[in-house]
Scaffold this motif. Structure first.
Motif, PDB file in Angstrom:
ATOM      1  N   GLN A   1      13.689  42.869 -77.401  1.00 40.55           N
ATOM      2  CA  GLN A   1      14.208  42.734 -76.036  1.00 40.55           C
ATOM      3  C   GLN A   1      15.653  42.260 -76.128  1.00 40.55           C
ATOM      4  O   GLN A   1      15.915  41.185 -76.681  1.00 40.55           O
ATOM      5  N   ASN A   2      16.554  43.073 -75.619  1.00 44.17           N
ATOM      6  CA  ASN A   2      17.983  42.730 -75.632  1.00 44.17           C
ATOM      7  C   ASN A   2      18.450  42.293 -77.021  1.00 44.17           C
ATOM      8  O   ASN A   2      19.079  41.261 -77.188  1.00 44.17           O
ATOM      9  N   GLU A   3      18.080  43.112 -78.022  1.00 53.45           N
ATOM     10  CA  GLU A   3      18.486  42.936 -79.417  1.00 53.45           C
ATOM     11  C   GLU A   3      17.854  41.732 -80.113  1.00 53.45           C
ATOM     12  O   GLU A   3      18.332  41.293 -81.150  1.00 53.45           O
ATOM     13  N   THR A   4      16.760  41.196 -79.563  1.00 55.54           N
ATOM     14  CA  THR A   4      16.034  40.095 -80.184  1.00 55.54           C
ATOM     15  C   THR A   4      14.597  40.535 -80.434  1.00 55.54           C
ATOM     16  O   THR A   4      13.900  40.940 -79.497  1.00 55.54           O
ATOM     17  N   ILE A   5      14.156  40.446 -81.690  1.00 56.05           N
ATOM     18  CA  ILE A   5      12.776  40.802 -82.021  1.00 56.05           C
ATOM     19  C   ILE A   5      11.872  39.677 -81.531  1.00 56.05           C
ATOM     20  O   ILE A   5      12.136  38.493 -81.760  1.00 56.05           O
ATOM     21  N   LEU A   6      10.787  40.062 -80.848  1.00 57.39           N
ATOM     22  CA  LEU A   6       9.888  39.088 -80.241  1.00 57.39           C
ATOM     23  C   LEU A   6       8.668  38.833 -81.120  1.00 57.39           C
ATOM     24  O   LEU A   6       8.122  39.763 -81.719  1.00 57.39           O
ATOM     25  N   GLU A   7       8.260  37.580 -81.165  1.00 57.84           N
ATOM     26  CA  GLU A   7       7.028  37.220 -81.851  1.00 57.84           C
ATOM     27  C   GLU A   7       5.847  37.723 -81.035  1.00 57.84           C
ATOM     28  O   GLU A   7       5.856  37.638 -79.803  1.00 57.84           O
ATOM     29  N   LYS A   8       4.826  38.222 -81.702  1.00 53.59           N
ATOM     30  CA  LYS A   8       3.659  38.758 -81.013  1.00 53.59           C
ATOM     31  C   LYS A   8       3.020  37.711 -80.095  1.00 53.59           C
ATOM     32  O   LYS A   8       2.615  38.017 -78.977  1.00 53.59           O
ATOM     33  N   GLU A   9       2.956  36.483 -80.546  1.00 51.59           N
ATOM     34  CA  GLU A   9       2.305  35.421 -79.792  1.00 51.59           C
ATOM     35  C   GLU A   9       3.023  35.073 -78.493  1.00 51.59           C
ATOM     36  O   GLU A   9       2.432  34.515 -77.580  1.00 51.59           O
ATOM     37  N   SER A  10       4.302  35.396 -78.381  1.00 55.16           N
ATOM     38  CA  SER A  10       5.085  34.990 -77.208  1.00 55.16           C
ATOM     39  C   SER A  10       5.229  36.098 -76.160  1.00 55.16           C
ATOM     40  O   SER A  10       5.793  35.856 -75.089  1.00 55.16           O
ATOM     41  N   ARG A  11       4.698  37.273 -76.424  1.00 55.10           N
ATOM     42  CA  ARG A  11       4.903  38.404 -75.511  1.00 55.10           C
ATOM     43  C   ARG A  11       4.357  38.161 -74.108  1.00 55.10           C
ATOM     44  O   ARG A  11       4.919  38.658 -73.134  1.00 55.10           O
ATOM     45  N   SER A  12       3.265  37.425 -74.004  1.00 57.62           N
ATOM     46  CA  SER A  12       2.683  37.186 -72.682  1.00 57.62           C
ATOM     47  C   SER A  12       3.475  36.153 -71.885  1.00 57.62           C
ATOM     48  O   SER A  12       3.258  35.993 -70.689  1.00 57.62           O
ATOM     49  N   GLU A  13       4.402  35.461 -72.526  1.00 62.48           N
ATOM     50  CA  GLU A  13       5.196  34.429 -71.867  1.00 62.48           C
ATOM     51  C   GLU A  13       6.627  34.875 -71.557  1.00 62.48           C
ATOM     52  O   GLU A  13       7.258  34.332 -70.650  1.00 62.48           O
ATOM     53  N   ILE A  14       7.137  35.827 -72.301  1.00 58.65           N
ATOM     54  CA  ILE A  14       8.540  36.227 -72.165  1.00 58.65           C
ATOM     55  C   ILE A  14       8.704  37.162 -70.970  1.00 58.65           C
ATOM     56  O   ILE A  14       8.074  38.209 -70.880  1.00 58.65           O
ATOM     57  N   LYS A  15       9.563  36.763 -70.057  1.00 54.60           N
ATOM     58  CA  LYS A  15       9.804  37.515 -68.820  1.00 54.60           C
ATOM     59  C   LYS A  15      10.695  38.721 -69.081  1.00 54.60           C
ATOM     60  O   LYS A  15      11.560  38.684 -69.951  1.00 54.60           O
ATOM     61  N   VAL A  16      10.457  39.783 -68.310  1.00 53.21           N
ATOM     62  CA  VAL A  16      11.363  40.923 -68.307  1.00 53.21           C
ATOM     63  C   VAL A  16      12.132  40.906 -66.995  1.00 53.21           C
ATOM     64  O   VAL A  16      11.626  40.463 -65.967  1.00 53.21           O
ATOM     65  N   GLN A  17      13.376  41.353 -67.062  1.00 54.41           N
ATOM     66  CA  GLN A  17      14.236  41.370 -65.884  1.00 54.41           C
ATOM     67  C   GLN A  17      14.862  42.744 -65.735  1.00 54.41           C
ATOM     68  O   GLN A  17      15.021  43.474 -66.715  1.00 54.41           O
ATOM     69  N   ASP A  18      15.221  43.065 -64.515  1.00 52.39           N
ATOM     70  CA  ASP A  18      15.882  44.332 -64.228  1.00 52.39           C
ATOM     71  C   ASP A  18      17.073  44.506 -65.165  1.00 52.39           C
ATOM     72  O   ASP A  18      17.880  43.601 -65.331  1.00 52.39           O
ATOM     73  N   GLY A  19      17.152  45.656 -65.812  1.00 53.05           N
ATOM     74  CA  GLY A  19      18.263  45.947 -66.706  1.00 53.05           C
ATOM     75  C   GLY A  19      18.036  45.594 -68.158  1.00 53.05           C
ATOM     76  O   GLY A  19      18.878  45.888 -69.005  1.00 53.05           O
ATOM     77  N   ASP A  20      16.890  44.971 -68.475  1.00 56.81           N
ATOM     78  CA  ASP A  20      16.601  44.638 -69.869  1.00 56.81           C
ATOM     79  C   ASP A  20      16.534  45.896 -70.722  1.00 56.81           C
ATOM     80  O   ASP A  20      16.152  46.971 -70.254  1.00 56.81           O
TER      81      ASP A  20
END
Length: 67
Positions: A37-56
């Motif tokens: 997301q926006n050039e940052t690799i996300l940890e699998k465990e955090s996907r349910s917590e990380i918000k997405v925003q318009d334009g991501d």
């Protein structure tokens, strides 16, 4: 909401609030994927917590086997 997913601008439902919601929407929540997301690799465990925003900018990479 508009997101750029794997290089393509897509409109997703307003009910999608997190990266986990996004993966569920595309039926990828049970698959082995890497999400950026926006050039940052996300940890699998955090996907349910990380918000997405318009334009991501989201990149989703799936592993495919074969021979």
């Amino acid at each position: 909401m508009k997101l750029r997913i794997n290089g393509e601008w897509l409109t997703v439902p307003e009910t999608i609030h997190t990266v986990g919601d996004l993966l569920s929407h595309f039926q990828l929540d049970q698959r082995v994927v890497i999400v950026e997301q926006n050039e940052t690799i996300l940890e699998k465990e955090s996907r349910s917590e990380i918000k997405v925003q318009d334009g991501d900018i989201i990149e989703i990479v799936q592993f495919v086997g074969g021979g």
